[in-house]
Design an enzyme around this catalytic site. Structure first.
Site, mmCIF file in Angstrom:
data_model
loop_
_atom_site.group_PDB
_atom_site.id
_atom_site.type_symbol
_atom_site.label_atom_id
_atom_site.label_comp_id
_atom_site.label_asym_id
_atom_site.label_seq_id
_atom_site.Cartn_x
_atom_site.Cartn_y
_atom_site.Cartn_z
ATOM 1 N N GLU A 221 5.969 -1.264 -4.270
ATOM 2 C CA GLU A 221 4.917 -2.001 -3.585
ATOM 3 C C GLU A 221 3.694 -2.059 -4.480
ATOM 4 O O GLU A 221 3.605 -1.344 -5.480
ATOM 5 C CB GLU A 221 4.570 -1.343 -2.246
ATOM 6 C CG GLU A 221 3.967 0.038 -2.372
ATOM 7 C CD GLU A 221 3.731 0.723 -1.030
ATOM 8 O OE1 GLU A 221 4.212 0.219 0.001
ATOM 9 O OE2 GLU A 221 3.068 1.770 -1.019
ATOM 10 N N HIS A 260 0.256 1.322 3.458
ATOM 11 C CA HIS A 260 0.209 2.667 2.892
ATOM 12 C C HIS A 260 -1.120 2.949 2.207
ATOM 13 O O HIS A 260 -1.773 2.045 1.670
ATOM 14 C CB HIS A 260 1.345 2.849 1.872
ATOM 15 C CG HIS A 260 2.694 2.879 2.502
ATOM 16 N ND1 HIS A 260 3.837 2.571 1.817
ATOM 17 C CD2 HIS A 260 3.093 3.160 3.769
ATOM 18 C CE1 HIS A 260 4.886 2.675 2.617
ATOM 19 N NE2 HIS A 260 4.453 3.035 3.807
#
Length: 305
Positions: A221, A260
């Site tokens: 990511e 996140h």
């Protein structure tokens, strides 16, 4: 480095091959109780729980509960612990587990203070132990052992190693792989906190030499440089097995945290473009959407034959 595959599965000549004992820290909490039952249903060999002050009781009238990890380890010989304690208790619980001889610590809680994580990782290095997480969905060998919170349905036994920063994408891409006939030999949820016990590069080192592994899928990511570091390690190691990647957050605006805690792009640092470029340098195609992962993997495997 401690062999994570051996910790989870063992060797055929071992008496506990495929039935490695696991203890649960925080077994009596709502979250710990729920996932302990799910792991047992999956077939994981849960042998003890740890909740200070509740030693001598039994979980579901079967699994003994101890006041300390040391007592649980002494009674069962377990080297694996799954931790379901609140983030504020992570440091003490993790240190207790590592000091007691736990070699694989799966840390589920999220938003653990960075300083606490760093202190635990330093101790883990001293003890030659592996920490998965914090903020991880867990680790599993499908159809054998599940240590964590991942649902069982997307996963199927096979020969593809799957490493993922994201829990939900781990499930989605595992489901896509399974539907396409690519079962998994091991899956590791890296965790979404800014600092993790097992980085992508560490997870790669854990799995690259697993016998019978046919390919590798990496789910990264935006944010940080762990994907770039992994790509360089793959280049330097001469790893030749078919490998495919996916990068989440391509459309995320810069300097805005997405999901996140570590998923944030500052300038060009941590950008999807940087990661895709480095994976391309390593001859690793990057899927534009999760469903494309098994298609690219199939193409890579045909070329490697």
């Amino acid at each position: 480095m401690t062999d994570v595959f051996e910790l989870l599965k063992g060797r055929p000549e071992d008496n506990d091959y495929g039935k490695k004992p696991v203890i649960i820290q925080g077994i009596t909490g709502a979250y710990g109780s729920l996932h302990t039952r799910n792991m047992i249903q999956y077939g994981t060999n849960i042998v003890a729980g740890v909740t200070p002050g509740k030693g001598g009781q039994k979980f579901d009238d079967v699994i003994p509960i101890f006041n300390t990890v040391q007592e649980a380890v002494d009674a069962t010989g377990a080297k694996i612990s799954a931790m379901f304690v609140p983030a504020k208790f992570f440091l003490g619980a993790a240190k207790e587990a590592l000091e007691a001889g736990v070699k694989l610590l799966v840390a589920i809680p999220e938003h653990v203070p960075v300083r606490d994580t760093m202190e635990v990782l330093n101790l883990a290095r001293q003890k030659d132990a592996i920490v998965i997480g914090p903020n991880t969905p867990g680790i599993m060998i499908p159809e054998l052992i599940k240590v964590g919170i991942m649902p069982p349905s997307p996963f199927k036994a096979g020969k593809i190693a799957l490493l993922s920063k994201s829990g939900t994408l781990l499930y989605e891409i595992a489901d896509a792989l399974t539907s396409a006939g690519f079962g998994q030999i091991i899956t590791i949820g890296i965790g979404g906190d800014p600092i993790n016990g097992t980085r992508l590069i560490d997870a790669f080192d854990m799995v690259k030499d697993i016998p019978d592994m046919d390919g590798l899928v990496v789910v990264g990511e935006i944010g940080g440089d762990s994907e770039e570091i992994l790509a360089q390690r793959i280049i330097d190691s001469g790893f030749k097995k078919p490998t495919v990647a996916y990068i989440a957050g391509r459309a995320a605006p810069k300097e805005k945290r997405m999901g996140h805690a570590g998923a944030i792009v500052m300038g060009n640092y941590g950008s999807a473009e940087s990661k895709v470029s480095m994976f391309n340098k390593a001859n690793i195609p990057v899927a534009k959407r999760p469903a494309e992962v098994p298609v690219l993997l199939a193409g890579k495997m045909v070329k490697s034959d």
